[in-house]
Design a protein around this motif. Sequence first.
Motif, PDB file in Angstrom:
ATOM      1  N   ALA C  72      -0.330  -8.187 -10.670  1.00 13.26           N
ATOM      2  CA  ALA C  72      -0.757  -9.341 -11.394  1.00 13.26           C
ATOM      3  C   ALA C  72      -0.556 -10.955 -10.039  1.00 13.26           C
ATOM      4  O   ALA C  72      -1.629 -11.423 -10.391  1.00 13.26           O
ATOM      5  CB  ALA C  72       0.296 -10.232 -12.149  1.00 13.26           C
ATOM      6  N   ALA C  73       0.101 -10.276  -9.332  1.00  8.04           N
ATOM      7  CA  ALA C  73       0.585 -11.815  -7.983  1.00  8.04           C
ATOM      8  C   ALA C  73      -0.506 -11.253  -7.251  1.00  8.04           C
ATOM      9  O   ALA C  73      -0.916 -13.025  -6.385  1.00  8.04           O
ATOM     10  CB  ALA C  73       1.584 -11.690  -7.398  1.00  8.04           C
ATOM     11  N   LEU C  74      -1.119 -10.628  -7.162  1.00 13.48           N
ATOM     12  CA  LEU C  74      -2.534 -10.467  -5.508  1.00 13.48           C
ATOM     13  C   LEU C  74      -3.082 -10.800  -6.244  1.00 13.48           C
ATOM     14  O   LEU C  74      -3.999 -11.644  -5.695  1.00 13.48           O
ATOM     15  CB  LEU C  74      -1.716  -9.005  -5.287  1.00 13.48           C
ATOM     16  CG  LEU C  74      -1.208  -8.189  -4.722  1.00 13.48           C
ATOM     17  CD1 LEU C  74      -1.100  -7.031  -4.095  1.00 13.48           C
ATOM     18  CD2 LEU C  74      -1.034  -8.774  -3.010  1.00 13.48           C
ATOM     19  N   VAL C  75      -3.965 -10.497  -7.248  1.00 12.27           N
ATOM     20  CA  VAL C  75      -4.570 -11.081  -8.205  1.00 12.27           C
ATOM     21  C   VAL C  75      -5.116 -12.500  -8.286  1.00 12.27           C
ATOM     22  O   VAL C  75      -5.838 -13.020  -8.070  1.00 12.27           O
ATOM     23  CB  VAL C  75      -5.146 -10.469  -9.873  1.00 12.27           C
ATOM     24  CG1 VAL C  75      -5.984 -10.850 -10.346  1.00 12.27           C
ATOM     25  CG2 VAL C  75      -5.015  -8.658  -9.621  1.00 12.27           C
ATOM     26  N   ALA C  76      -4.117 -12.778  -9.188  1.00 10.69           N
ATOM     27  CA  ALA C  76      -3.260 -14.257  -8.828  1.00 10.69           C
ATOM     28  C   ALA C  76      -4.010 -14.970  -7.443  1.00 10.69           C
ATOM     29  O   ALA C  76      -4.190 -15.739  -7.470  1.00 10.69           O
ATOM     30  CB  ALA C  76      -2.213 -14.797  -9.421  1.00 10.69           C
ATOM     31  N   GLU C  77      -3.807 -14.696  -6.682  1.00  6.96           N
ATOM     32  CA  GLU C  77      -3.596 -14.585  -4.824  1.00  6.96           C
ATOM     33  C   GLU C  77      -5.325 -14.727  -4.726  1.00  6.96           C
ATOM     34  O   GLU C  77      -5.787 -14.759  -3.686  1.00  6.96           O
ATOM     35  CB  GLU C  77      -3.194 -13.819  -4.195  1.00  6.96           C
ATOM     36  CG  GLU C  77      -1.613 -15.417  -4.224  1.00  6.96           C
ATOM     37  CD  GLU C  77      -0.091 -14.043  -3.484  1.00  6.96           C
ATOM     38  OE1 GLU C  77      -0.899 -13.067  -2.798  1.00  6.96           O
ATOM     39  OE2 GLU C  77       1.213 -13.850  -4.182  1.00  6.96           O
ATOM     40  N   GLY C  78      -6.105 -12.931  -5.146  1.00  2.00           N
ATOM     41  CA  GLY C  78      -7.518 -13.162  -4.179  1.00  2.00           C
ATOM     42  C   GLY C  78      -6.782 -11.537  -3.798  1.00  2.00           C
ATOM     43  O   GLY C  78      -7.844 -11.828  -2.570  1.00  2.00           O
ATOM     44  N   GLU C  79      -6.304 -11.249  -3.255  1.00  2.00           N
ATOM     45  CA  GLU C  79      -5.828 -10.287  -2.715  1.00  2.00           C
ATOM     46  C   GLU C  79      -5.733  -8.649  -2.787  1.00  2.00           C
ATOM     47  O   GLU C  79      -5.609  -8.631  -3.458  1.00  2.00           O
ATOM     48  CB  GLU C  79      -4.733 -10.860  -2.123  1.00  2.00           C
ATOM     49  CG  GLU C  79      -4.415 -10.213  -0.635  1.00  2.00           C
ATOM     50  CD  GLU C  79      -3.217 -10.545  -0.037  1.00  2.00           C
ATOM     51  OE1 GLU C  79      -3.029 -11.504   0.829  1.00  2.00           O
ATOM     52  OE2 GLU C  79      -1.603  -9.526   0.399  1.00  2.00           O
ATOM     53  N   VAL C  80      -6.665  -8.163  -2.825  1.00  4.36           N
ATOM     54  CA  VAL C  80      -6.588  -6.709  -2.208  1.00  4.36           C
ATOM     55  C   VAL C  80      -5.618  -6.039  -0.762  1.00  4.36           C
ATOM     56  O   VAL C  80      -5.651  -6.357  -0.358  1.00  4.36           O
ATOM     57  CB  VAL C  80      -8.294  -6.275  -1.878  1.00  4.36           C
ATOM     58  CG1 VAL C  80      -8.427  -4.745  -2.046  1.00  4.36           C
ATOM     59  CG2 VAL C  80      -9.371  -7.197  -3.276  1.00  4.36           C
ATOM     60  N   TYR C 107       3.449   8.361   7.931  1.00  2.19           N
ATOM     61  CA  TYR C 107       3.070   6.740   8.333  1.00  2.19           C
ATOM     62  C   TYR C 107       1.628   6.409   8.166  1.00  2.19           C
ATOM     63  O   TYR C 107       0.494   6.235   7.001  1.00  2.19           O
ATOM     64  CB  TYR C 107       2.315   6.553   9.979  1.00  2.19           C
ATOM     65  CG  TYR C 107       2.981   7.390  10.785  1.00  2.19           C
ATOM     66  CD1 TYR C 107       3.925   7.058  11.206  1.00  2.19           C
ATOM     67  CD2 TYR C 107       2.563   7.555  12.117  1.00  2.19           C
ATOM     68  CE1 TYR C 107       4.653   7.684  12.045  1.00  2.19           C
ATOM     69  CE2 TYR C 107       3.310   7.903  13.304  1.00  2.19           C
ATOM     70  CZ  TYR C 107       4.607   7.541  13.117  1.00  2.19           C
ATOM     71  OH  TYR C 107       5.418   8.702  14.437  1.00  2.19           O
ATOM     72  N   VAL C 108       1.873   5.010   7.072  1.00  2.42           N
ATOM     73  CA  VAL C 108       1.663   4.177   6.187  1.00  2.42           C
ATOM     74  C   VAL C 108       1.035   2.487   6.228  1.00  2.42           C
ATOM     75  O   VAL C 108       2.298   2.001   6.650  1.00  2.42           O
ATOM     76  CB  VAL C 108       2.149   4.094   4.629  1.00  2.42           C
ATOM     77  CG1 VAL C 108       1.045   2.936   3.862  1.00  2.42           C
ATOM     78  CG2 VAL C 108       2.601   5.203   3.843  1.00  2.42           C
ATOM     79  N   GLN C 109       0.093   2.256   6.851  1.00  8.82           N
ATOM     80  CA  GLN C 109      -0.338   0.952   7.255  1.00  8.82           C
ATOM     81  C   GLN C 109      -0.951   0.464   6.272  1.00  8.82           C
ATOM     82  O   GLN C 109      -1.606   1.323   4.978  1.00  8.82           O
ATOM     83  CB  GLN C 109      -1.677   1.485   8.006  1.00  8.82           C
ATOM     84  CG  GLN C 109      -2.130   1.984   9.026  1.00  8.82           C
ATOM     85  CD  GLN C 109      -2.860   1.643  10.164  1.00  8.82           C
ATOM     86  OE1 GLN C 109      -3.941   2.877   9.911  1.00  8.82           O
ATOM     87  NE2 GLN C 109      -3.451   0.757  10.480  1.00  8.82           N
ATOM     88  N   VAL C 110      -0.508  -1.244   5.803  1.00 14.74           N
ATOM     89  CA  VAL C 110      -0.897  -1.378   4.339  1.00 14.74           C
ATOM     90  C   VAL C 110      -1.365  -3.112   4.993  1.00 14.74           C
ATOM     91  O   VAL C 110      -1.579  -3.453   5.501  1.00 14.74           O
ATOM     92  CB  VAL C 110       0.530  -2.408   4.123  1.00 14.74           C
ATOM     93  CG1 VAL C 110      -0.049  -3.369   2.037  1.00 14.74           C
ATOM     94  CG2 VAL C 110       1.484  -1.034   3.858  1.00 14.74           C
ATOM     95  N   VAL C 111      -2.474  -2.722   4.468  1.00 12.81           N
ATOM     96  CA  VAL C 111      -3.966  -3.628   4.792  1.00 12.81           C
ATOM     97  C   VAL C 111      -4.545  -4.555   3.661  1.00 12.81           C
ATOM     98  O   VAL C 111      -4.387  -3.867   2.799  1.00 12.81           O
ATOM     99  CB  VAL C 111      -5.534  -3.028   5.443  1.00 12.81           C
ATOM    100  CG1 VAL C 111      -6.672  -4.059   5.586  1.00 12.81           C
ATOM    101  CG2 VAL C 111      -4.899  -1.829   6.704  1.00 12.81           C
ATOM    102  N   ALA C 112      -4.504  -6.125   4.056  1.00  4.28           N
ATOM    103  CA  ALA C 112      -4.847  -7.259   3.170  1.00  4.28           C
ATOM    104  C   ALA C 112      -5.921  -8.039   2.771  1.00  4.28           C
ATOM    105  O   ALA C 112      -6.112  -8.571   3.889  1.00  4.28           O
ATOM    106  CB  ALA C 112      -3.203  -8.043   3.013  1.00  4.28           C
TER     107      ALA C 112
END
Lengths: 151, 151, 151
Positions: C72-80, C107-112
Amino acid sequence: MSQTVSPASASYAALCAEVRRFHARQMQLLDSGEAEAWAATFTEDGLFAPPSLPEPVRGRAALAEGVRTAHAALVAEGEVRRHLLTTEVVEEPVAGDADGAVRVRSYVQVVATRKDEEPRLILMCVCEDVLVSEDGEWRVRERYVTRDDRP
Amino acid sequence: MSQTVSPASASYAALCAEVRRFHARQMQLLDSGEAEAWAATFTEDGLFAPPSLPEPVRGRAALAEGVRTAHAALVAEGEVRRHLLTTEVVEEPVAGDADGAVRVRSYVQVVATRKDEEPRLILMCVCEDVLVSEDGEWRVRERYVTRDDRP
Amino acid sequence: MSQTVSPASASYAALCAEVRRFHARQMQLLDSGEAEAWAATFTEDGLFAPPSLPEPVRGRAALAEGVRTAHAALVAEGEVRRHLLTTEVVEEPVAGDADGAVRVRSYVQVVATRKDEEPRLILMCVCEDVLVSEDGEWRVRERYVTRDDRP
Protein backbone atom coordinates in the motif's frame (compact mmCIF):
# COMPACT_ATOMS: atom_id res chain seq x y z
CA MET A 1 1.77 -31.64 -24.08
CA SER A 2 2.67 -35.27 -24.02
CA GLN A 3 4.15 -36.52 -20.76
CA THR A 4 6.66 -38.59 -22.72
CA VAL A 5 10.13 -37.14 -22.51
CA SER A 6 12.70 -38.12 -25.10
CA PRO A 7 16.04 -39.35 -23.77
CA ALA A 8 17.71 -36.37 -25.46
CA SER A 9 15.41 -33.90 -23.69
CA ALA A 10 15.86 -35.60 -20.33
CA SER A 11 19.62 -35.59 -20.83
CA TYR A 12 19.68 -31.90 -21.70
CA ALA A 13 17.54 -30.99 -18.68
CA ALA A 14 19.85 -32.96 -16.39
CA LEU A 15 22.91 -31.27 -17.91
CA CYS A 16 21.42 -27.80 -17.48
CA ALA A 17 20.51 -28.41 -13.84
CA GLU A 18 24.06 -29.57 -13.11
CA VAL A 19 25.67 -26.68 -14.97
CA ARG A 20 23.43 -24.20 -13.21
CA ARG A 21 24.36 -25.56 -9.79
CA PHE A 22 28.01 -25.54 -10.79
CA HIS A 23 27.91 -21.91 -11.89
CA ALA A 24 25.89 -20.70 -8.90
CA ARG A 25 28.22 -22.42 -6.42
CA GLN A 26 31.25 -21.10 -8.22
CA MET A 27 30.03 -17.50 -8.17
CA GLN A 28 29.07 -17.76 -4.49
CA LEU A 29 32.52 -19.14 -3.62
CA LEU A 30 34.15 -16.26 -5.49
CA ASP A 31 32.03 -13.67 -3.72
CA SER A 32 32.80 -15.22 -0.33
CA GLY A 33 36.52 -15.07 -1.04
CA GLU A 34 36.95 -18.83 -0.79
CA ALA A 35 39.98 -18.73 -3.03
CA GLU A 36 41.09 -22.39 -2.94
CA ALA A 37 37.58 -23.80 -3.28
CA TRP A 38 36.93 -21.43 -6.18
CA ALA A 39 40.19 -22.38 -7.90
CA ALA A 40 39.23 -26.05 -7.53
CA THR A 41 36.24 -25.41 -9.82
CA PHE A 42 38.78 -25.09 -12.65
CA THR A 43 40.78 -27.97 -14.06
CA GLU A 44 44.32 -28.26 -12.70
CA ASP A 45 45.68 -26.21 -15.61
CA GLY A 46 42.45 -24.26 -16.19
CA LEU A 47 42.68 -21.02 -18.10
CA PHE A 48 40.89 -17.81 -17.09
CA ALA A 49 41.09 -14.85 -19.43
CA PRO A 50 39.59 -11.95 -17.50
CA PRO A 51 39.15 -8.53 -19.05
CA SER A 52 41.32 -6.84 -16.44
CA LEU A 53 44.61 -8.57 -17.25
CA PRO A 54 46.78 -8.49 -20.38
CA GLU A 55 47.49 -12.23 -20.14
CA PRO A 56 45.24 -15.14 -19.09
CA VAL A 57 45.75 -16.73 -15.68
CA ARG A 58 46.54 -20.45 -15.84
CA GLY A 59 46.45 -23.11 -13.14
CA ARG A 60 44.81 -23.36 -9.74
CA ALA A 61 47.64 -21.82 -7.73
CA ALA A 62 47.62 -18.63 -9.79
CA LEU A 63 43.80 -18.56 -9.86
CA ALA A 64 43.55 -18.85 -6.08
CA GLU A 65 46.22 -16.21 -5.57
CA GLY A 66 44.28 -13.78 -7.75
CA VAL A 67 41.09 -14.21 -5.76
CA ARG A 68 42.89 -14.02 -2.43
CA THR A 69 44.50 -10.70 -3.34
CA ALA A 70 41.33 -9.23 -4.82
CA HIS A 71 39.17 -10.31 -1.89
CA ALA A 72 41.56 -8.94 0.72
CA ALA A 73 41.44 -5.57 -1.04
CA LEU A 74 37.62 -5.61 -1.02
CA VAL A 75 37.48 -6.51 2.66
CA ALA A 76 39.88 -3.66 3.42
CA GLU A 77 37.59 -1.28 1.50
CA GLY A 78 34.43 -2.67 3.12
CA GLU A 79 32.94 -3.64 -0.21
CA VAL A 80 30.89 -6.74 -1.01
CA ARG A 81 30.74 -7.95 -4.61
CA ARG A 82 28.23 -10.29 -6.21
CA HIS A 83 28.53 -12.03 -9.56
CA LEU A 84 25.05 -12.69 -10.99
CA LEU A 85 25.08 -15.19 -13.83
CA THR A 86 21.97 -15.19 -16.03
CA THR A 87 20.69 -15.72 -19.58
CA GLU A 88 23.02 -18.69 -20.07
CA VAL A 89 23.04 -20.72 -23.29
CA VAL A 90 24.24 -24.26 -22.51
CA GLU A 91 25.49 -26.05 -25.63
CA GLU A 92 25.61 -29.82 -25.47
CA PRO A 93 28.80 -31.62 -26.46
CA VAL A 94 29.16 -32.06 -30.18
CA ALA A 95 28.63 -35.69 -31.20
CA GLY A 96 32.01 -37.33 -31.70
CA ASP A 97 33.75 -34.71 -29.57
CA ALA A 98 36.04 -36.95 -27.55
CA ASP A 99 36.33 -34.76 -24.44
CA GLY A 100 32.58 -34.17 -24.07
CA ALA A 101 33.16 -30.47 -23.42
CA VAL A 102 30.14 -28.27 -22.78
CA ARG A 103 30.14 -24.67 -23.96
CA VAL A 104 28.19 -22.03 -22.06
CA ARG A 105 27.78 -18.36 -22.98
CA SER A 106 26.23 -16.27 -20.25
CA TYR A 107 25.75 -12.73 -19.01
CA VAL A 108 27.32 -11.76 -15.69
CA GLN A 109 26.44 -8.62 -13.75
CA VAL A 110 28.90 -7.53 -11.07
CA VAL A 111 27.23 -5.65 -8.22
CA ALA A 112 29.29 -3.83 -5.57
CA THR A 113 27.86 -2.67 -2.23
CA ARG A 114 29.39 -0.68 0.61
CA LYS A 115 28.03 -0.25 4.10
CA ASP A 116 24.97 2.03 4.18
CA GLU A 117 25.19 2.72 0.44
CA GLU A 118 22.99 1.61 -2.45
CA PRO A 119 24.39 -1.23 -4.54
CA ARG A 120 26.09 -0.27 -7.80
CA LEU A 121 26.10 -2.28 -11.02
CA ILE A 122 29.80 -1.84 -11.80
CA LEU A 123 30.35 -4.32 -14.63
CA MET A 124 28.30 -5.98 -17.35
CA CYS A 125 30.22 -8.96 -18.74
CA VAL A 126 29.86 -11.81 -21.19
CA CYS A 127 31.34 -15.10 -19.96
CA GLU A 128 32.25 -17.92 -22.34
CA ASP A 129 33.12 -21.21 -20.67
CA VAL A 130 34.41 -24.56 -21.81
CA LEU A 131 33.39 -27.05 -19.12
CA VAL A 132 34.58 -30.62 -18.76
CA SER A 133 33.55 -33.36 -16.37
CA GLU A 134 36.25 -34.74 -14.05
CA ASP A 135 35.49 -37.33 -11.37
CA GLY A 136 31.80 -36.59 -11.67
CA GLU A 137 32.25 -32.83 -11.22
CA TRP A 138 32.03 -30.08 -13.79
CA ARG A 139 35.12 -27.92 -14.05
CA VAL A 140 36.15 -24.92 -16.14
CA ARG A 141 38.90 -25.76 -18.61
CA GLU A 142 38.74 -22.35 -20.29
CA ARG A 143 36.93 -19.12 -19.42
CA TYR A 144 36.90 -15.98 -21.53
CA VAL A 145 35.29 -12.87 -20.07
CA THR A 146 34.68 -9.58 -21.85
CA ARG A 147 33.40 -6.29 -20.42
CA ASP A 148 30.84 -4.22 -22.25
CA ASP A 149 32.65 -1.00 -21.30
CA ARG A 150 35.80 -2.12 -23.11
CA PRO A 151 34.77 -2.97 -26.63
CA MET B 1 13.90 -37.52 -1.46
CA SER B 2 12.95 -40.43 -3.59
CA GLN B 3 14.93 -40.86 -6.78
CA THR B 4 11.74 -41.72 -8.64
CA VAL B 5 10.68 -38.92 -10.94
CA SER B 6 7.10 -38.79 -12.13
CA PRO B 7 6.59 -38.46 -15.88
CA ALA B 8 4.90 -35.10 -15.26
CA SER B 9 7.92 -33.80 -13.31
CA ALA B 10 10.36 -35.06 -15.91
CA SER B 11 8.29 -33.50 -18.66
CA TYR B 12 8.17 -30.13 -16.88
CA ALA B 13 11.93 -30.14 -16.24
CA ALA B 14 12.59 -30.90 -19.92
CA LEU B 15 10.22 -28.12 -21.00
CA CYS B 16 11.87 -25.59 -18.68
CA ALA B 17 15.37 -26.44 -19.91
CA GLU B 18 14.25 -25.98 -23.53
CA VAL B 19 12.42 -22.72 -22.83
CA ARG B 20 15.39 -21.38 -20.93
CA ARG B 21 17.77 -22.14 -23.80
CA PHE B 22 15.30 -20.60 -26.22
CA HIS B 23 15.01 -17.38 -24.24
CA ALA B 24 18.73 -17.05 -23.57
CA ARG B 25 19.61 -17.59 -27.24
CA GLN B 26 16.93 -15.17 -28.31
CA MET B 27 18.15 -12.40 -26.00
CA GLN B 28 21.76 -12.96 -27.07
CA LEU B 29 20.77 -12.73 -30.74
CA LEU B 30 18.93 -9.48 -30.06
CA ASP B 31 21.89 -7.97 -28.21
CA SER B 32 24.26 -8.98 -31.02
CA GLY B 33 22.04 -7.29 -33.59
CA GLU B 34 21.41 -10.52 -35.49
CA ALA B 35 18.12 -9.21 -36.80
CA GLU B 36 17.07 -12.06 -39.11
CA ALA B 37 18.05 -14.82 -36.70
CA TRP B 38 16.19 -13.02 -33.92
CA ALA B 39 13.09 -12.55 -36.06
CA ALA B 40 13.18 -16.27 -36.86
CA THR B 41 12.58 -17.01 -33.17
CA PHE B 42 9.04 -15.73 -33.75
CA THR B 43 6.40 -17.53 -35.77
CA GLU B 44 6.02 -16.28 -39.33
CA ASP B 45 3.22 -13.92 -38.27
CA GLY B 46 4.46 -13.51 -34.68
CA LEU B 47 3.25 -10.52 -32.72
CA PHE B 48 5.50 -8.34 -30.56
CA ALA B 49 3.87 -5.62 -28.47
CA PRO B 50 6.76 -3.57 -27.09
CA PRO B 51 6.18 -0.70 -24.70
CA SER B 52 7.83 1.82 -27.02
CA LEU B 53 5.37 1.61 -29.91
CA PRO B 54 1.68 2.51 -30.14
CA GLU B 55 0.92 -0.59 -32.24
CA PRO B 56 2.29 -4.13 -32.05
CA VAL B 57 4.80 -5.29 -34.68
CA ARG B 58 3.67 -8.34 -36.62
CA GLY B 59 5.60 -10.72 -38.86
CA ARG B 60 9.28 -11.55 -39.25
CA ALA B 61 10.09 -8.92 -41.86
CA ALA B 62 8.86 -6.08 -39.64
CA LEU B 63 10.47 -7.62 -36.56
CA ALA B 64 13.85 -7.90 -38.24
CA GLU B 65 13.62 -4.37 -39.60
CA GLY B 66 12.97 -3.01 -36.11
CA VAL B 67 16.04 -4.71 -34.67
CA ARG B 68 18.21 -3.70 -37.61
CA THR B 69 17.31 -0.04 -37.17
CA ALA B 70 17.65 -0.06 -33.40
CA HIS B 71 20.98 -1.88 -33.48
CA ALA B 72 22.47 0.44 -36.08
CA ALA B 73 21.59 3.39 -33.87
CA LEU B 74 23.25 1.76 -30.86
CA VAL B 75 26.40 0.97 -32.83
CA ALA B 76 26.55 4.59 -34.00
CA GLU B 77 26.27 5.74 -30.38
CA GLY B 78 28.82 3.18 -29.15
CA GLU B 79 26.35 1.59 -26.77
CA VAL B 80 26.00 -2.10 -25.95
CA ARG B 81 22.68 -3.37 -24.60
CA ARG B 82 21.95 -6.59 -22.74
CA HIS B 83 18.55 -8.11 -22.05
CA LEU B 84 18.70 -10.21 -18.87
CA LEU B 85 15.73 -12.52 -18.51
CA THR B 86 15.14 -13.89 -14.99
CA THR B 87 12.49 -14.99 -12.50
CA GLU B 88 10.50 -16.71 -15.27
CA VAL B 89 7.31 -18.63 -14.54
CA VAL B 90 6.83 -21.32 -17.20
CA GLU B 91 3.22 -22.49 -17.43
CA GLU B 92 2.64 -25.86 -19.04
CA PRO B 93 0.05 -26.17 -21.80
CA VAL B 94 -3.47 -26.50 -20.51
CA ALA B 95 -4.77 -30.06 -20.99
CA GLY B 96 -6.95 -30.17 -24.05
CA ASP B 97 -5.39 -27.00 -25.44
CA ALA B 98 -5.01 -28.00 -29.06
CA ASP B 99 -2.01 -25.83 -29.92
CA GLY B 100 0.03 -26.85 -26.88
CA ALA B 101 1.02 -23.23 -26.25
CA VAL B 102 3.31 -22.49 -23.31
CA ARG B 103 2.90 -19.25 -21.38
CA VAL B 104 5.89 -17.62 -19.72
CA ARG B 105 5.91 -14.49 -17.56
CA SER B 106 9.38 -13.18 -16.80
CA TYR B 107 11.31 -10.13 -15.66
CA VAL B 108 13.73 -8.52 -18.10
CA GLN B 109 16.38 -5.99 -17.12
CA VAL B 110 17.86 -3.90 -19.93
CA VAL B 111 21.44 -2.82 -19.22
CA ALA B 112 23.22 -0.25 -21.41
CA THR B 113 26.97 0.29 -21.41
CA ARG B 114 29.17 2.80 -23.21
CA LYS B 115 32.93 2.72 -23.59
CA ASP B 116 34.73 3.51 -20.32
CA GLU B 117 31.46 4.13 -18.48
CA GLU B 118 29.66 2.12 -15.80
CA PRO B 119 26.71 0.06 -17.01
CA ARG B 120 23.25 1.57 -16.47
CA LEU B 121 20.06 -0.32 -15.73
CA ILE B 122 17.85 1.61 -18.12
CA LEU B 123 14.66 -0.47 -18.16
CA MET B 124 12.85 -2.90 -15.91
CA CYS B 125 10.27 -4.84 -17.91
CA VAL B 126 7.76 -7.64 -17.55
CA CYS B 127 7.61 -9.96 -20.57
CA GLU B 128 4.61 -12.21 -21.25
CA ASP B 129 5.12 -14.78 -23.97
CA VAL B 130 2.96 -17.30 -25.74
CA LEU B 131 5.34 -19.92 -27.14
CA VAL B 132 4.49 -22.65 -29.62
CA SER B 133 6.55 -25.52 -30.97
CA GLU B 134 7.18 -25.59 -34.74
CA ASP B 135 9.39 -28.19 -36.39
CA GLY B 136 10.87 -29.06 -33.01
CA GLU B 137 11.77 -25.44 -32.17
CA TRP B 138 10.08 -23.11 -29.72
CA ARG B 139 8.88 -19.86 -31.25
CA VAL B 140 7.14 -16.76 -29.95
CA ARG B 141 3.61 -16.44 -31.27
CA GLU B 142 2.81 -13.45 -29.06
CA ARG B 143 4.95 -11.25 -26.81
CA TYR B 144 3.65 -8.46 -24.59
CA VAL B 145 6.20 -6.29 -22.81
CA THR B 146 5.47 -3.61 -20.22
CA ARG B 147 7.87 -1.12 -18.62
CA ASP B 148 7.74 -0.36 -14.92
CA ASP B 149 8.36 3.33 -15.58
CA ARG B 150 5.19 3.59 -17.67
CA PRO B 151 2.40 2.29 -15.51
CA MET C 1 27.49 -37.15 -24.10
CA SER C 2 25.52 -40.24 -23.36
CA GLN C 3 21.76 -39.90 -23.58
CA THR C 4 21.39 -42.07 -20.49
CA VAL C 5 20.35 -40.03 -17.49
CA SER C 6 20.89 -41.46 -14.03
CA PRO C 7 17.84 -41.46 -11.73
CA ALA C 8 19.73 -39.11 -9.40
CA SER C 9 20.36 -36.61 -12.20
CA ALA C 10 16.77 -36.78 -13.42
CA SER C 11 15.53 -36.30 -9.88
CA TYR C 12 17.77 -33.27 -9.33
CA ALA C 13 16.67 -31.68 -12.61
CA ALA C 14 13.01 -32.17 -11.69
CA LEU C 15 13.59 -30.68 -8.25
CA CYS C 16 15.37 -27.63 -9.69
CA ALA C 17 12.60 -26.95 -12.21
CA GLU C 18 9.99 -27.10 -9.44
CA VAL C 19 11.98 -24.90 -7.07
CA ARG C 20 12.61 -22.39 -9.82
CA ARG C 21 8.91 -22.15 -10.64
CA PHE C 22 8.11 -21.85 -6.96
CA HIS C 23 10.56 -19.00 -6.44
CA ALA C 24 9.57 -17.12 -9.58
CA ARG C 25 5.86 -17.34 -8.75
CA GLN C 26 6.51 -16.29 -5.19
CA MET C 27 8.52 -13.22 -6.20
CA GLN C 28 5.90 -12.22 -8.78
CA LEU C 29 3.12 -12.53 -6.18
CA LEU C 30 5.12 -10.34 -3.80
CA ASP C 31 5.73 -7.69 -6.45
CA SER C 32 2.03 -7.67 -7.39
CA GLY C 33 1.04 -7.13 -3.77
CA GLU C 34 -0.93 -10.37 -3.61
CA ALA C 35 -0.42 -10.60 0.12
CA GLU C 36 -2.52 -13.67 0.97
CA ALA C 37 -1.31 -15.71 -2.00
CA TRP C 38 2.28 -14.79 -1.15
CA ALA C 39 1.83 -15.72 2.51
CA ALA C 40 0.40 -19.07 1.39
CA THR C 41 3.80 -19.91 -0.14
CA PHE C 42 5.08 -20.24 3.43
CA THR C 43 4.11 -23.04 5.80
CA GLU C 44 1.35 -22.15 8.26
CA ASP C 45 3.94 -21.16 10.88
CA GLY C 46 6.63 -20.20 8.35
CA LEU C 47 9.43 -17.93 9.54
CA PHE C 48 10.75 -14.97 7.56
CA ALA C 49 13.77 -13.14 8.93
CA PRO C 50 14.11 -10.04 6.76
CA PRO C 51 16.98 -7.61 7.18
CA SER C 52 14.66 -4.70 7.92
CA LEU C 53 13.14 -5.99 11.16
CA PRO C 54 14.72 -6.74 14.55
CA GLU C 55 12.64 -9.92 14.98
CA PRO C 56 11.56 -12.54 12.42
CA VAL C 57 7.95 -12.58 11.22
CA ARG C 58 6.18 -15.88 11.88
CA GLY C 59 2.94 -17.26 10.49
CA ARG C 60 0.86 -16.49 7.43
CA ALA C 61 -1.35 -13.82 9.01
CA ALA C 62 1.65 -11.71 10.03
CA LEU C 63 3.41 -12.37 6.71
CA ALA C 64 0.39 -11.22 4.70
CA GLU C 65 -0.08 -8.16 6.88
CA GLY C 66 3.53 -7.12 6.28
CA VAL C 67 3.16 -7.34 2.49
CA ARG C 68 -0.20 -5.57 2.52
CA THR C 69 1.22 -2.62 4.45
CA ALA C 70 4.39 -2.41 2.39
CA HIS C 71 2.56 -2.67 -0.92
CA ALA C 72 0.00 0.00 0.00
CA ALA C 73 2.87 2.37 0.79
CA LEU C 74 4.51 1.67 -2.58
CA VAL C 75 1.26 2.22 -4.45
CA ALA C 76 0.81 5.53 -2.63
CA GLU C 77 4.32 6.55 -3.68
CA GLY C 78 3.84 5.34 -7.26
CA GLU C 79 6.74 2.91 -7.04
CA VAL C 80 6.96 -0.57 -8.55
CA ARG C 81 9.39 -3.07 -7.02
CA ARG C 82 10.76 -6.25 -8.54
CA HIS C 83 12.59 -9.04 -6.75
CA LEU C 84 14.95 -10.82 -9.15
CA LEU C 85 16.16 -14.16 -7.85
CA THR C 86 19.27 -15.55 -9.56
CA THR C 87 22.42 -17.61 -9.03
CA GLU C 88 20.56 -20.08 -6.82
CA VAL C 89 22.25 -23.14 -5.33
CA VAL C 90 19.63 -25.84 -4.73
CA GLU C 91 20.81 -28.44 -2.21
CA GLU C 92 19.05 -31.78 -2.28
CA PRO C 93 17.69 -33.21 0.95
CA VAL C 94 20.31 -34.97 3.03
CA ALA C 95 19.82 -38.75 2.95
CA GLY C 96 18.05 -39.83 6.10
CA ASP C 97 16.70 -36.33 6.69
CA ALA C 98 13.15 -37.19 7.71
CA ASP C 99 11.48 -33.96 6.56
CA GLY C 100 13.08 -33.94 3.12
CA ALA C 101 13.85 -30.24 3.41
CA VAL C 102 15.57 -28.54 0.50
CA ARG C 103 18.03 -25.72 1.15
CA VAL C 104 18.48 -22.94 -1.40
CA ARG C 105 20.94 -20.04 -1.24
CA SER C 106 20.31 -17.38 -3.84
CA TYR C 107 21.03 -13.78 -4.76
CA VAL C 108 18.11 -11.36 -4.91
CA GLN C 109 18.25 -7.93 -6.53
CA VAL C 110 15.51 -5.47 -5.59
CA VAL C 111 14.76 -2.98 -8.35
CA ALA C 112 12.51 0.05 -7.75
CA THR C 113 10.97 2.12 -10.53
CA ARG C 114 8.88 5.28 -10.49
CA LYS C 115 6.89 6.76 -13.33
CA ASP C 116 9.12 8.33 -15.99
CA GLU C 117 12.30 7.56 -14.02
CA GLU C 118 15.09 5.06 -14.62
CA PRO C 119 14.94 1.93 -12.47
CA ARG C 120 17.19 1.85 -9.43
CA LEU C 121 18.91 -1.19 -7.96
CA ILE C 122 18.10 -0.43 -4.32
CA LEU C 123 19.06 -3.66 -2.56
CA MET C 124 21.41 -6.57 -3.12
CA CYS C 125 20.44 -9.47 -0.86
CA VAL C 126 21.35 -13.05 -0.09
CA CYS C 127 18.34 -15.30 0.56
CA GLU C 128 18.65 -18.62 2.41
CA ASP C 129 15.57 -20.80 2.31
CA VAL C 130 14.50 -24.04 3.91
CA LEU C 131 11.77 -25.45 1.68
CA VAL C 132 9.45 -28.34 2.46
CA SER C 133 6.85 -30.11 0.36
CA GLU C 134 3.26 -29.99 1.61
CA ASP C 135 0.36 -31.46 -0.38
CA GLY C 136 2.54 -31.56 -3.48
CA GLU C 137 3.54 -27.90 -3.19
CA TRP C 138 6.85 -26.40 -2.11
CA ARG C 139 6.61 -23.99 0.80
CA VAL C 140 9.08 -21.89 2.76
CA ARG C 141 9.49 -23.11 6.32
CA GLU C 142 12.33 -20.68 7.06
CA ARG C 143 13.77 -17.74 5.14
CA TYR C 144 16.79 -15.70 6.20
CA VAL C 145 17.65 -12.62 4.15
CA THR C 146 20.71 -10.43 4.53
CA ARG C 147 21.52 -7.13 2.80
CA ASP C 148 24.96 -6.40 1.46
CA ASP C 149 24.77 -2.81 2.70
CA ARG C 150 24.37 -3.98 6.30
CA PRO C 151 27.23 -6.29 6.99
